[in-house]
Design a protein around this motif. Structure first.
Motif, PDB file in Angstrom:
ATOM      1  N   TRP A 135       0.836  -1.210   0.000  1.00  0.00           N
ATOM      2  CA  TRP A 135       0.000   0.000   0.000  1.00  0.00           C
ATOM      3  C   TRP A 135       0.869   1.256   0.000  1.00  0.00           C
ATOM      4  O   TRP A 135       0.647   2.193  -0.786  1.00  0.00           O
ATOM      5  CB  TRP A 135      -0.892  -0.048   1.236  1.00  0.00           C
ATOM      6  CG  TRP A 135      -1.975   0.978   1.330  1.00  0.00           C
ATOM      7  CD1 TRP A 135      -2.366   1.886   0.384  1.00  0.00           C
ATOM      8  CD2 TRP A 135      -2.813   1.199   2.471  1.00  0.00           C
ATOM      9  NE1 TRP A 135      -3.399   2.648   0.857  1.00  0.00           N
ATOM     10  CE2 TRP A 135      -3.698   2.239   2.133  1.00  0.00           C
ATOM     11  CE3 TRP A 135      -2.916   0.588   3.723  1.00  0.00           C
ATOM     12  CZ2 TRP A 135      -4.668   2.720   3.024  1.00  0.00           C
ATOM     13  CZ3 TRP A 135      -3.881   1.047   4.598  1.00  0.00           C
ATOM     14  CH2 TRP A 135      -4.741   2.104   4.259  1.00  0.00           C
TER      15      TRP A 135
ATOM     16  N   ILE B  77       1.326   4.327  -2.796  1.00  0.00           N
ATOM     17  CA  ILE B  77       1.256   5.754  -2.460  1.00  0.00           C
ATOM     18  C   ILE B  77       2.521   6.466  -2.918  1.00  0.00           C
ATOM     19  O   ILE B  77       2.471   7.573  -3.470  1.00  0.00           O
ATOM     20  CB  ILE B  77       1.020   5.936  -0.947  1.00  0.00           C
ATOM     21  CG1 ILE B  77      -0.395   5.484  -0.585  1.00  0.00           C
ATOM     22  CG2 ILE B  77       1.237   7.392  -0.525  1.00  0.00           C
ATOM     23  CD1 ILE B  77      -0.673   5.427   0.907  1.00  0.00           C
TER      24      ILE B  77
ATOM     25  N   GLU C 216      -5.139   4.733   6.951  1.00  0.00           N
ATOM     26  CA  GLU C 216      -4.653   5.545   5.837  1.00  0.00           C
ATOM     27  C   GLU C 216      -3.538   6.502   6.265  1.00  0.00           C
ATOM     28  O   GLU C 216      -2.615   6.777   5.487  1.00  0.00           O
ATOM     29  CB  GLU C 216      -5.812   6.349   5.226  1.00  0.00           C
ATOM     30  CG  GLU C 216      -6.859   5.502   4.529  1.00  0.00           C
ATOM     31  CD  GLU C 216      -7.969   5.057   5.453  1.00  0.00           C
ATOM     32  OE1 GLU C 216      -9.071   4.747   4.942  1.00  0.00           O
ATOM     33  OE2 GLU C 216      -7.754   5.004   6.685  1.00  0.00           O
TER      34      GLU C 216
ATOM     35  N   VAL D  98       0.059   6.657   4.385  1.00  0.00           N
ATOM     36  CA  VAL D  98       0.510   7.881   3.715  1.00  0.00           C
ATOM     37  C   VAL D  98       1.886   8.301   4.232  1.00  0.00           C
ATOM     38  O   VAL D  98       2.781   8.647   3.447  1.00  0.00           O
ATOM     39  CB  VAL D  98      -0.512   9.023   3.908  1.00  0.00           C
ATOM     40  CG1 VAL D  98       0.077  10.366   3.476  1.00  0.00           C
ATOM     41  CG2 VAL D  98      -1.780   8.741   3.102  1.00  0.00           C
TER      42      VAL D  98
ATOM     43  N   LEU E 259      -9.484  11.501   1.029  1.00  0.00           N
ATOM     44  CA  LEU E 259      -9.600  10.097   1.435  1.00  0.00           C
ATOM     45  C   LEU E 259     -10.947   9.912   2.132  1.00  0.00           C
ATOM     46  O   LEU E 259     -11.212  10.517   3.173  1.00  0.00           O
ATOM     47  CB  LEU E 259      -8.461   9.694   2.368  1.00  0.00           C
ATOM     48  CG  LEU E 259      -7.067   9.595   1.726  1.00  0.00           C
ATOM     49  CD1 LEU E 259      -5.996   9.370   2.781  1.00  0.00           C
ATOM     50  CD2 LEU E 259      -7.020   8.496   0.685  1.00  0.00           C
TER      51      LEU E 259
ATOM     52  N   LEU F 210     -10.834  -0.477   2.879  1.00  0.00           N
ATOM     53  CA  LEU F 210      -9.757  -0.051   1.997  1.00  0.00           C
ATOM     54  C   LEU F 210     -10.105  -0.126   0.515  1.00  0.00           C
ATOM     55  O   LEU F 210      -9.378   0.388  -0.308  1.00  0.00           O
ATOM     56  CB  LEU F 210      -8.498  -0.893   2.266  1.00  0.00           C
ATOM     57  CG  LEU F 210      -7.986  -0.863   3.715  1.00  0.00           C
ATOM     58  CD1 LEU F 210      -6.699  -1.660   3.827  1.00  0.00           C
ATOM     59  CD2 LEU F 210      -7.760   0.571   4.180  1.00  0.00           C
TER      60      LEU F 210
ATOM     61  N   ALA G  52      -7.366   7.817  -2.954  1.00  0.00           N
ATOM     62  CA  ALA G  52      -7.412   6.361  -2.813  1.00  0.00           C
ATOM     63  C   ALA G  52      -7.685   5.686  -4.145  1.00  0.00           C
ATOM     64  O   ALA G  52      -7.098   4.639  -4.464  1.00  0.00           O
ATOM     65  CB  ALA G  52      -8.471   5.974  -1.794  1.00  0.00           C
TER      66      ALA G  52
END
Length: 609
Positions: free
Chosen positions: A75, A79, A103, A107, A170, A176, A190
């Motif tokens: 993930w 990003i 999240e 991030v 987001l 997710l 996202a």
């Protein structure tokens, strides 16, 4: 304050626990003292290591959602790919405006992988204060959660991010793979991230340990917030010092975190400790005393992150036969008062209190490595406790212009030496950074970080927190420590929480003591004169608060710090509805409830204190 001296016998008694942690300690020492030029040790690399070693184990738990280390790494790579595609590069910054949810960590990790720093915005800020915090960093983008879009929209005209698509959205979906719908003017981050590759980004100039990973803000309880850069090295030091040396975290551990992740105790200390063990962090958006133990049982948590007031709220809950029905044995944080330390451990069956002392911007930290009571532990960083001017952040300089160390066992202003190994990263504002540095302290050319805090040594280089400078006032020619008085009030059994400060009375020198308190049992049977008798029995007359404000709730910041400046401004006025103010009037034995007429007499100087 309790002055529990640490003896050789105490250290010997702690040795079995230390020996059990020996392999973890040895590993922790390596990470804690690693050199700056180790380019491979970054936040992104720490996540990757756990994906390689513990890929199928949970990294983040949130409600019924579980994210494994491999999923978190993939993930964060997506990003990183997305931010890289948007033209962001090493040295840039983005601002993050999200409540505690997975999240946020993804991030931060993703941005860190390409050398982009995340400015962790306080989620309770609005208006000019929020705009100020954003403009301090001048981020290229702002990543906002759906839950916080409204305050960001309200200041859009006051901020000027340098990017064609500066506002990233987001959705607040608690899952997710559901992206929601971005509002006008926002990009659905996202949705775009999901289309990216989970492969690492190949960089010509990758981040190193000394680069900035995050910006953390002061609380702004006095004036506007300041932003302090936090390097990857701070994560690495937390990883080694707290996660391995103090807590010996492992893959089976779960750390329950209700502290806001925009704060250093949560992001650096708690998450850093989780990274060290390949453990899981269980998140809750906001602290709830009533839901705390149910959550602990739900997540099978073994550890939790705290600040002192959080522990008080838990103690104020009615005792239950379920108080020890949980798997929690360890806790890490700061500000646990000596007056409730042992009571908390005994009631809830806590074995390890990894109390620490540190600051987001500072170059020095202490950790309760030996698991002693009522101490912030010790530090390997070079420091001194020096003589200081009461009620200020200023050290005393002798006739030669040099500082002098406090006598052993006496309170002293804590200062940390600034050198190559123990660098002071300071603030984004050069003026604020320079203000915190003491130069030519003991010899020409030296430099020391002024913590502004007073501590005392209690044996074997263990320190105990005494006071935060500015939290001391002078009354009747005597210095009064607000922390000391608060600890005495804590022991009365009459109050749930209390904050002590000084207020000015016209026609007097110094400041008179005042306490704002929340009574036990909702205040239905609060007896101010029972408090007066207790205080007079346990404090010298000059330290007994002259004024008492009784309220139902004391306002705090998102990190449980009292908004003392606002409370002090109110003084002993009667302008706040649904609150009572009492005064210890001259020649009386106890407290008298203030009326407008009495308050006017005090303001005019008719009553001589």
């Amino acid at each position: 304050m309790s002055q529990d001296n640490v003896s050789a016998r105490d250290l010997v008694r702690s040795l079995p626990g230390v020996l059990r942690r020996l392999p973890s300690i040895a590993k922790g020492l390596y990470y804690y003292s690693v050199k700056d030029d180790d380019a491979d040790l970054t936040l992104g690399r720490l996540v990757e290591q756990n994906a390689e070693k513990h890929g199928q184990r949970p990294a983040i738990l949130f409600n019924d959602l579980s994210v494994t280390w491999r999923e978190l790494n993939d993930w964060s790579n997506r990003i990183a790919q997305y931010l890289n595609d948007q033209g962001l590069q090493k040295g840039d910054a983005i601002a993050v405006l999200l409540e505690n949810r997975p999240e946020l960590l993804a991030v931060v990790a993703g941005a860190a992988k390409i050398g982009v720093a995340c400015a962790m915005l306080n989620t309770s800020q609005k208006g000019k204060v929020l705009a100020h915090s954003i403009n301090l960093i001048q981020p290229r983008m702002i990543v906002a959660g759906e839950e916080l879009v409204a305050p960001l929209k309200a200041i859009r005209k006051d901020i000027h991010p340098d990017h064609p698509q500066p506002f990233q959205f987001l959705a607040n979906t608690n899952t997710l793979n559901v992206f929601g719908e971005a509002p006008a003017g926002f990009t659905n981050m996202a949705e775009h991230v999901s289309a990216r590759s989970s492969s690492p980004v190949h960089l010509n100039d990758p981040p190193t340990m000394g680069d900035t990973a995050v910006y953390l803000y002061t609380s702004g309880t006095t004036g506007l917030p300041k932003a302090a850069p936090g390097s990857h090295k701070k994560f690495v030091r937390a990883y080694g010092g707290f996660g391995l040396m103090s807590l010996a975290m492992g893959p089976e551990d779960v750390l329950y975190c209700t502290l806001p992740l925009y704060h250093g105790t949560a992001l650096l200390v708690c998450w850093g400790s989780v990274l060290a063990g390949g453990s899981a962090i269980a998140l809750r958006r906001k602290f709830s005393a009533s839901a705390f133990w149910d959550d602990v049982r739900h997540y099978h948590a073994t550890t939790f992150g705290y600040v002192g007031e959080l522990c008080r709220y838990l103690l104020n809950q009615p005792p239950s036969d379920q108080d020890r029905n949980h798997s929690l044995t360890k806790m890490i944080g700061n500000g646990l008062r000596p007056s409730i330390w042992r009571e908390f451990k005994e009631r809830f069956g806590i074995e390890t209190v990894a109390e620490l002392y540190a600051s987001s911007e500072g170059n020095i930290g202490f950790s309760n490595f030996f698991n002693m009571d009522n101490t912030v532990g010790f530090s390997t960083a070079p420091y001194k406790l020096v003589k200081y001017h009461e009620g200020t952040r200023d050290p005393i300089r002798n006739e030669k212009g040099r500082l002098e160390e406090a006598k052993k066992g006496e309170p002293g202003l804590l200062i940390g030496e600034i050198n190559k190994k123990w660098a002071f990263e300071g603030y984004t504002q050069k003026e604020a950074t320079e203000k915190s540095i003491l130069r030519n302290a003991f010899k020409k050319g030296d430099a020391w970080f002024n913590t502004g805090d007073v501590l005392r040594e209690i044996g074997w280089r263990h320190l105990q927190f005494v006071d935060r400078m500015g939290d001391t006032f002078r009354w009747k020619g005597e210095n009064v420590s607000t922390t000391e008085v608060e600890n005495i009030i804590d022991g009365s059994g009459l109050v749930q929480e209390a904050i002590v400060y000084g207020v000015e009375i016209p026609g007097t020198n110094g400041k008179a003591g005042m306490v704002t308190l929340v009574p036990q049992n909702g205040g239905t049977d609060f007896d101010p004169n029972a408090l007066a008798r207790y205080l007079q029995d346990n404090l010298p007359p000059y330290a007994v608060p002259v004024f008492v404000r009784v309220t139902h709730e004391i306002e705090k910041t998102g990190t449980f710090k009292y908004r003392k400046v606002d409370i002090q401004k109110a003084g002993f006025t009667l302008e706040r509805p649904h609150e009572e103010v009492y005064a210890w009037l001259p020649g009386t034995a106890g407290y008298t409830r203030l009326t407008p007429d009495l308050a006017s007499q005090i303001e005019s100087g008719d009553l001589r204190f």
